[in-house]
Write a protein that holds these residues in place. Structure first.
Motif, mmCIF file in Angstrom:
data_model
loop_
_atom_site.group_PDB
_atom_site.id
_atom_site.type_symbol
_atom_site.label_atom_id
_atom_site.label_comp_id
_atom_site.label_asym_id
_atom_site.label_seq_id
_atom_site.Cartn_x
_atom_site.Cartn_y
_atom_site.Cartn_z
ATOM 1 N N GLU B 241 0.834 -1.208 0.000
ATOM 2 C CA GLU B 241 0.000 0.000 0.000
ATOM 3 C C GLU B 241 0.868 1.259 0.000
ATOM 4 O O GLU B 241 0.710 2.136 -0.828
ATOM 5 C CB GLU B 241 -0.905 -0.023 1.237
ATOM 6 C CG GLU B 241 -2.283 0.542 0.966
ATOM 7 C CD GLU B 241 -3.241 0.148 2.080
ATOM 8 O OE1 GLU B 241 -3.934 1.034 2.599
ATOM 9 O OE2 GLU B 241 -3.253 -1.054 2.449
ATOM 10 N N THR B 242 1.779 1.289 0.974
ATOM 11 C CA THR B 242 2.768 2.374 0.953
ATOM 12 C C THR B 242 4.147 1.779 0.709
ATOM 13 O O THR B 242 4.787 1.281 1.634
ATOM 14 C CB THR B 242 2.801 3.118 2.314
ATOM 15 O OG1 THR B 242 2.732 2.127 3.354
ATOM 16 C CG2 THR B 242 1.685 4.104 2.433
ATOM 17 N N PRO B 243 4.564 1.811 -0.536
ATOM 18 C CA PRO B 243 5.874 1.225 -0.857
ATOM 19 C C PRO B 243 6.984 2.039 -0.195
ATOM 20 O O PRO B 243 6.813 3.230 0.052
ATOM 21 C CB PRO B 243 5.952 1.353 -2.380
ATOM 22 C CG PRO B 243 4.591 1.710 -2.838
ATOM 23 C CD PRO B 243 3.930 2.424 -1.707
ATOM 24 N N PRO B 244 8.110 1.392 0.079
ATOM 25 C CA PRO B 244 9.230 2.087 0.714
ATOM 26 C C PRO B 244 9.939 3.014 -0.283
ATOM 27 O O PRO B 244 9.666 2.966 -1.484
ATOM 28 C CB PRO B 244 10.136 0.946 1.142
ATOM 29 C CG PRO B 244 9.845 -0.153 0.178
ATOM 30 C CD PRO B 244 8.393 -0.028 -0.171
ATOM 31 N N ASP B 245 10.824 3.824 0.237
ATOM 32 C CA ASP B 245 11.614 4.697 -0.647
ATOM 33 C C ASP B 245 13.111 4.402 -0.513
ATOM 34 O O ASP B 245 13.944 5.183 -0.960
ATOM 35 C CB ASP B 245 11.323 6.160 -0.347
ATOM 36 C CG ASP B 245 11.653 6.542 1.089
ATOM 37 O OD1 ASP B 245 12.124 5.658 1.843
ATOM 38 O OD2 ASP B 245 11.440 7.701 1.453
ATOM 39 N N ALA B 246 13.418 3.273 0.131
ATOM 40 C CA ALA B 246 14.825 2.881 0.261
ATOM 41 C C ALA B 246 14.899 1.406 0.654
ATOM 42 O O ALA B 246 13.959 0.853 1.211
ATOM 43 C CB ALA B 246 15.534 3.732 1.307
ATOM 44 N N ILE B 247 16.040 0.802 0.340
ATOM 45 C CA ILE B 247 16.275 -0.590 0.742
ATOM 46 C C ILE B 247 17.656 -0.697 1.361
ATOM 47 O O ILE B 247 18.641 -0.204 0.802
ATOM 48 C CB ILE B 247 16.198 -1.549 -0.478
ATOM 49 C CG1 ILE B 247 14.754 -1.717 -0.941
ATOM 50 C CG2 ILE B 247 16.794 -2.909 -0.126
ATOM 51 C CD1 ILE B 247 14.599 -2.614 -2.161
ATOM 52 N N PHE B 248 17.667 -1.328 2.526
ATOM 53 C CA PHE B 248 18.946 -1.739 3.107
ATOM 54 C C PHE B 248 18.991 -3.248 2.974
ATOM 55 O O PHE B 248 18.217 -3.959 3.599
ATOM 56 C CB PHE B 248 19.032 -1.307 4.578
ATOM 57 C CG PHE B 248 20.085 -2.048 5.352
ATOM 58 C CD1 PHE B 248 21.365 -2.234 4.837
ATOM 59 C CD2 PHE B 248 19.801 -2.565 6.618
ATOM 60 C CE1 PHE B 248 22.325 -2.935 5.552
ATOM 61 C CE2 PHE B 248 20.767 -3.267 7.337
ATOM 62 C CZ PHE B 248 22.032 -3.450 6.802
ATOM 63 N N SER B 249 19.904 -3.725 2.140
ATOM 64 C CA SER B 249 19.986 -5.159 1.886
ATOM 65 C C SER B 249 21.184 -5.756 2.614
ATOM 66 O O SER B 249 22.273 -5.181 2.603
ATOM 67 C CB SER B 249 20.117 -5.406 0.379
ATOM 68 O OG SER B 249 20.457 -6.747 0.133
ATOM 69 N N SER B 250 20.990 -6.914 3.205
ATOM 70 C CA SER B 250 22.112 -7.565 3.890
ATOM 71 C C SER B 250 22.986 -8.335 2.904
ATOM 72 O O SER B 250 23.942 -8.987 3.300
ATOM 73 C CB SER B 250 21.607 -8.483 4.995
ATOM 74 O OG SER B 250 20.757 -9.460 4.455
ATOM 75 N N SER B 251 22.635 -8.228 1.629
ATOM 76 C CA SER B 251 23.450 -8.867 0.598
ATOM 77 C C SER B 251 23.665 -7.915 -0.565
ATOM 78 O O SER B 251 22.719 -7.296 -1.062
ATOM 79 C CB SER B 251 22.754 -10.133 0.090
ATOM 80 O OG SER B 251 23.047 -10.369 -1.281
#
Lengths: 342, 342
Positions: B241-251
């Motif tokens: 519904e509310t998509p994020p505006d950033a991703i912190f990926s552990s890979s």
DNA sequence: TATTTTCGTGTAATCGATTACATACATGTA
DNA sequence: TACATGTATGTAATCGATTACACGAAAATA
């Protein structure tokens, strides 16, 4: 603190001799079935583990194989080692790693150390073919330890090797660049005293000639396998009277540097300039502007080297088999040289 | 075909006993200087090499150390191994490589094999902490073989470890994304039964809370360390519904996949979406759109693990030292999350 | 019954190096 | 001269497993 259990401990417990225990555990047919079962059961219950060192000393085989590479933290070498390990593991061999850091001195040292450690074979990629001091290699051969070269090899009688057809790799790549319409192709070459680089160069040259293009000395630059080396090479090439319109680099890292420098100068790739590398390092396909490169199938190379070793290790000492396996290079065409798709 | 020369051969030639030869070669002070010189000279002339296997059997030390990793052809593990090898080589240790391919069964097998091979120590990165079968580990400890975990560790009394502060790594990265103006940050996590992934997650969560942002369960997705996993994750996240505006990926690989998918959807990075990864794989800095990532200083981690091993190897059997080394993570800020520079 | 085979196990050497203990000779001391 | 000390080397056990050879008992054969 479980004490180390030996066959003598088992023997004592069962009031038999160590010889009988040893035979029972090794499926010697002259052992009574009931004894065998008893020994095996007792061994298990006492958590007995065979001491491989004692076995190695007695049999003269360590079940270790040495692998010598310039460095392990490069995708190519790591993948080869992975291949070797995977092929040899089921046969009970452990892989011992040595790095040379491109130093012939370290290479010699590693050879002696591995022989000292009684490895059953050595699989390696040579650092420098021009070393005069071949003593370490002779030492290996005299000890009848199978020696197999991969990728970078040395001409020694009775020594097997697994390489790719570098000439063909160079030829295919250059032909591809020509097909894309490039007219003056430069070549960034590694140290040509190493055969792999010599052959990539020769393939490059032959492709030019076969296509009626003139070969120019000044288009061939020696580079180390670093990003910066590629940048510097571009700097030099663009100052030539007639600068090239493509680069075939024998190193992916140098190819990357070249691309970075070309872009910094606002030269459009692949429209105005094509670039191709060699080795198919993972990053070449990850880039937005993915880089054309030659795959050396390192995993397969490692497995093949291991197989050659296995073939040789059990042969009688007196027969020397020399086997030269040449794998086919595979050109992966990507954006950095694909005008057709643009 | 040089025969194998032993101290007995030298002894025979000089009409003395092997014991004297051994003592002379080992700088035993009770040997007459003239005898010592004679023995050393003769040994050299006969090209004598000490048989390490015999020595190993007698002393109970193989001078080999086992290293177990999920796989060797990843830059992180290869670099750690490089560090281990470089630190241990001067001390006369050889490094034996084993791969688990993330299989607990293989892990157990490797542990037993290494103990069988009488290694003097084991340095490893665990595959799965949830394995119930700890027999292999107990076996190692009972044999008093120093065991050191790096990166992925397991809580076992008396076992040392070298890790980075993953919590801090997660925290720093998330804080950085917040500083760049991101309001809703998603997290791609590895298997949280492994502490490293758990801690990165906890660091992420804490940073959110400390900055007054709400933590949302649906923003946390489990991923494998593959490019495609990152693509799939983006697909899911953008349907929220509310998509994020950033991703912190552990890979890093998942981060790369995420970036590729976002671009495919014409989402501008870092303007409309920021991405950060973990591990600082080489390709993250090579990309045109370079990827922000956390460096785990693998070389240092390997060297440190080796040093911890060296500290422990000579200690008396009865004393168990448990040393927990925690290295500082280093955030490398790059284009994929740098709005300031854009 | 006498003799030969077969079977199962014990004895002891071997792989190559190290080392506690014994010994022979030289030197020093009372 | 008698005894203690030191020096340099030899003897033999040890690490743990394998294996050629020997040997006694049981089974097969004459």
């Amino acid at each position: 603190m479980s004490e180390k259990i030996t066959i003598y401990d088992i023997a004592e417990k069962l009031n038999i001799t160590a010889a009988t225990v040893s035979r029972a555990l090794n499926n010697n047919p002259k052992i009574k079935e009931s004894t065998r079962e008893l020994v095996i059961k007792t061994a298990a219950s006492m958590n007995y583990k065979q001491n491989k060192l004692a076995l190695a000393l007695k049999s003269g085989r360590s079940n270790n194989i040495g692998v010598i590479v310039p460095r392990i933290d490069s995708n190519f070498f790591a993948s080869v080692i992975r291949g070797i390990e995977e092929e040899l593991h089921p046969h009970g061999y452990q892989v011992i790693i040595c790095q040379t850091h491109e130093s012939p001195k370290r290479e010699n040292e590693n050879l002696y150390t591995l022989i000292d450690a009684q490895v059953d074979g050595i699989i390696m990629s040579v650092t420098d073919v021009t070393t005069e001091n071949d003593g370490a290699f002779r030492n290996v051969l005299e000890k009848n330890v199978p020696l197999i070269f991969f990728d970078r090899s040395k001409h020694i009688d009775g020594v097997s090797s697994v390489t790719i057809n570098d000439f063909k790799g160079g030829y295919l790549t250059t032909q591809h660049l020509i097909n894309e319409g490039c007219k003056s192709i430069a070549h960034l070459s590694g140290d040509q005293s190493l055969e792999i680089f010599k052959n990539r160069f020769l393939g490059y040259k032959q492709a030019l000639l076969d296509n009626g293009l003139t070969f120019k000395e000044e288009y061939v630059l020696p580079v180390k396998s670093f990003v910066d080396a590629g940048k510097e090479a571009v700097d030099i090439l663009l100052q030539l009277e007639t600068p090239p319109d493509a680069i075939f680099s024998s190193s992916d890292f140098a190819a990357l540097g070249a691309i970075q420098e070309l872009r910094a100068r606002n030269i459009s790739i692949p429209k105005d300039f094509c670039v191709a590398g060699f080795s198919n390092e993972p990053f070449t396909k990850f880039m937005e502007l993915s880089i054309t490169s030659v795959d050396q199938s390192p995993l397969e190379m490692g497995k093949m080297s291991a197989r050659v070793f296995l073939e040789q290790v059990d042969k009688t000492d007196t027969i020397k088999i020399e086997k030269k396996v040449v794998l086919a290079p595979e050109l992966h065409i990507r954006k950095s040289s694909s005008r057709s798709n643009t």
